[in-house]
Write a protein that holds these residues in place. Structure first.
Motif, PDB file in Angstrom:
ATOM      1  N   ALA A   1      -2.401   1.772  12.942  1.00  0.00           N
ATOM      2  CA  ALA A   1      -1.280   1.175  12.207  1.00  0.00           C
ATOM      3  C   ALA A   1      -0.408   2.249  11.579  1.00  0.00           C
ATOM      4  N   GLY A   2      -1.026   3.280  11.017  1.00  0.00           N
ATOM      5  CA  GLY A   2      -0.259   4.344  10.384  1.00  0.00           C
ATOM      6  C   GLY A   2       0.625   5.077  11.371  1.00  0.00           C
ATOM      7  N   ARG A   3       0.077   5.444  12.533  1.00  0.00           N
ATOM      8  CA  ARG A   3       0.884   6.145  13.543  1.00  0.00           C
ATOM      9  C   ARG A   3       2.016   5.267  14.052  1.00  0.00           C
ATOM     10  N   THR A   4       1.698   3.975  14.319  1.00  0.00           N
ATOM     11  CA  THR A   4       2.715   3.069  14.865  1.00  0.00           C
ATOM     12  C   THR A   4       3.876   2.892  13.898  1.00  0.00           C
ATOM     13  N   LEU A   5       3.575   2.613  12.624  1.00  0.00           N
ATOM     14  CA  LEU A   5       4.646   2.340  11.663  1.00  0.00           C
ATOM     15  C   LEU A   5       5.426   3.603  11.316  1.00  0.00           C
ATOM     16  N   ARG A   6       4.770   4.747  11.242  1.00  0.00           N
ATOM     17  CA  ARG A   6       5.508   5.988  10.991  1.00  0.00           C
ATOM     18  C   ARG A   6       6.443   6.288  12.154  1.00  0.00           C
ATOM     19  N   GLN A  47       0.830  -1.206   0.000  1.00  0.00           N
ATOM     20  CA  GLN A  47       0.000   0.000   0.000  1.00  0.00           C
ATOM     21  C   GLN A  47       0.863   1.254   0.000  1.00  0.00           C
ATOM     22  N   LEU A  48       1.900   1.265   0.824  1.00  0.00           N
ATOM     23  CA  LEU A  48       2.785   2.433   0.892  1.00  0.00           C
ATOM     24  C   LEU A  48       3.520   2.640  -0.427  1.00  0.00           C
ATOM     25  N   GLU A  49       3.989   1.546  -1.014  1.00  0.00           N
ATOM     26  CA  GLU A  49       4.718   1.656  -2.281  1.00  0.00           C
ATOM     27  C   GLU A  49       3.803   2.154  -3.396  1.00  0.00           C
ATOM     28  N   ALA A  50       2.537   1.796  -3.338  1.00  0.00           N
ATOM     29  CA  ALA A  50       1.590   2.267  -4.357  1.00  0.00           C
ATOM     30  C   ALA A  50       1.437   3.783  -4.314  1.00  0.00           C
ATOM     31  N   TYR A  51       1.716   4.383  -3.162  1.00  0.00           N
ATOM     32  CA  TYR A  51       1.658   5.838  -3.023  1.00  0.00           C
ATOM     33  C   TYR A  51       3.045   6.480  -3.125  1.00  0.00           C
ATOM     34  N   THR A  89      -0.936  12.402   8.946  1.00  0.00           N
ATOM     35  CA  THR A  89      -2.319  12.306   8.479  1.00  0.00           C
ATOM     36  C   THR A  89      -2.411  11.492   7.201  1.00  0.00           C
ATOM     37  N   VAL A  90      -1.449  11.687   6.299  1.00  0.00           N
ATOM     38  CA  VAL A  90      -1.456  10.957   5.035  1.00  0.00           C
ATOM     39  C   VAL A  90      -1.227   9.472   5.273  1.00  0.00           C
ATOM     40  N   VAL A  91      -0.256   9.146   6.135  1.00  0.00           N
ATOM     41  CA  VAL A  91       0.046   7.740   6.424  1.00  0.00           C
ATOM     42  C   VAL A  91      -1.158   7.063   7.067  1.00  0.00           C
ATOM     43  N   CYS A  92      -1.837   7.772   7.956  1.00  0.00           N
ATOM     44  CA  CYS A  92      -3.017   7.198   8.608  1.00  0.00           C
ATOM     45  C   CYS A  92      -4.145   6.957   7.612  1.00  0.00           C
ATOM     46  N   ARG A  93      -4.253   7.800   6.601  1.00  0.00           N
ATOM     47  CA  ARG A  93      -5.279   7.574   5.579  1.00  0.00           C
ATOM     48  C   ARG A  93      -4.957   6.340   4.739  1.00  0.00           C
TER      49      ARG A  93
END
Length: 332
Positions: free
Chosen positions: A161-166, A133-137, A151-155
């Motif tokens: 998951a977005g906050r944790t991985l960032r 998903q991240l690579e697609a963006y 905010t973008v990662v969380c979307r």
């Protein structure tokens, strides 16, 4: 004089072919370096060595080299060790140690230089679908993920998951070492007296092992969190699968279901099987289990109510006198 220690967390990985017994030996050796050890079954561990540096007179990286040498000499196990200030960073480092076997990231600048250019799928804790998903963006590296607005990662990945991985991409991970003993386990094996092709007899033998383990751990007032199945094939080759149970359990039904799913996942096609070994792993006291839960499966509810009765019959009149039908027994 040793500088004030900061990045003192070890993530230790044993080679994939390390046996459970040797993994325990590595943990015993690790306890001689620091009391703050968290086993990470099946073949890893986490250790905080901040309090040990003054005793040994070296920094965390040099101490990791000493431990690695002792593990090789005394236990015969090759280990890879990442040294950082957080769990996720140390675990990412331990997967990329290079020829030395130890990767020490002594400060935050070293962490940024290490994590930044790595592919995003190398970040500890990220799944293949999340990486895709991240690579697609266009977020192909850990550094790009760290620099992206939260905010973008969380979307893209969802809020938590977005906050944790960032945060992990930026070297932030609040998890501490949870000190506890290596989870206990118990095993049962069955050896065929010839190469076994018949899948019906293989499944029946395996179900018999599951019933044996369920009886045993209930008698010990324990529950299991997972199962590991090892199949030895003709010629000496082995295949192994591990499955985490949906909940801590010692119920025969749950262990039999988990065991059959392990066998089905191996997808053997006319394999010549010589030996089956089933391990109930991460055994805990029975009071840590989920307790009695309502089920809509009336047949299952009836079997669960009968389990204590079956256990009492077997305890009084002999092992396995009563139990589920269909278990394989060697012909006399």
């Amino acid at each position: 004089m040793i500088p004030a220690p900061t990045h003192t967390l070890w993530h230790i990985r044993c080679r994939p072919d390390t046996s459970p017994e040797d993994h325990r030996h590595v943990l015993d050796l690790l306890a001689g370096f620091t009391p703050l050890v968290q086993p990470l079954p099946p073949l890893a561990a986490l250790a905080q060595v901040k309090g040990s540096l003054r005793l040994f007179g070296v920094d965390a990286g040099e101490l990791a080299h000493r431990f690695r040498v002792q593990a090789l000499v005394q236990v015969g196990v090759d280990t890879h060790i990442g040294v950082a200030d957080t769990w996720a960073t140390a675990a990412t480092a331990s997967a990329r140690v290079g020829p030395s076997g130890v990767l020490h990231l002594p400060d935050h600048r070293a962490v940024e230089r290490f994590l930044g250019p790595l592919p995003v799928q190398a970040l500890h804790g990220i799944g293949p679908a999340q990486a895709a998903q991240l690579e697609a963006y266009g977020l192909h590296t850990i550094g790009a993920l760290a620099a992206m607005d939260e905010t973008v990662v969380c979307r893209i990945l969802g809020g938590k998951a977005g906050r944790t991985l960032r945060n992990r991409a930026r070297g932030i991970d609040p998890r501490a070492v949870a000190v506890h003993r290596m989870p206990e386990s118990t095993s049962a094996s069955f050896a065929f007296d010839r190469d076994m092709y018949d899948p019906v007899l293989v499944r029946a033998a395996l179900l018999d092992l599951a019933v044996t383990l369920a009886d045993r751990i209930r008698s010990r007032e324990q529950v299991a969190r997972g199962l590991t199945l090892t199949v030895r094939l003709a010629g000496g080759a082995t295949a192994q699968r591990t499955k985490r149970l949906p909940a801590l359990s010692a119920h025969t039904d749950d262990l039999r279901t988990g065991t059959l799913r392990l066998l089905d996942a191996m997808a053997f096609q006319r394999a010549r099987i010589r030996r089956l070994t089933l391990i109930a792993e991460d055994l805990r006291p029975a009071d840590e289990g989920p307790g009695t839960q309502l089920s809509l499966d009336q047949a299952r509810e009836n079997r669960l109510r009968l389990e204590p009765v079956v256990d009492r019959i077997n305890a009084k009149y002999g092992r396995r006198l009563a139990g589920p039908a269909g278990a394989y027994r060697r012909a006399s």
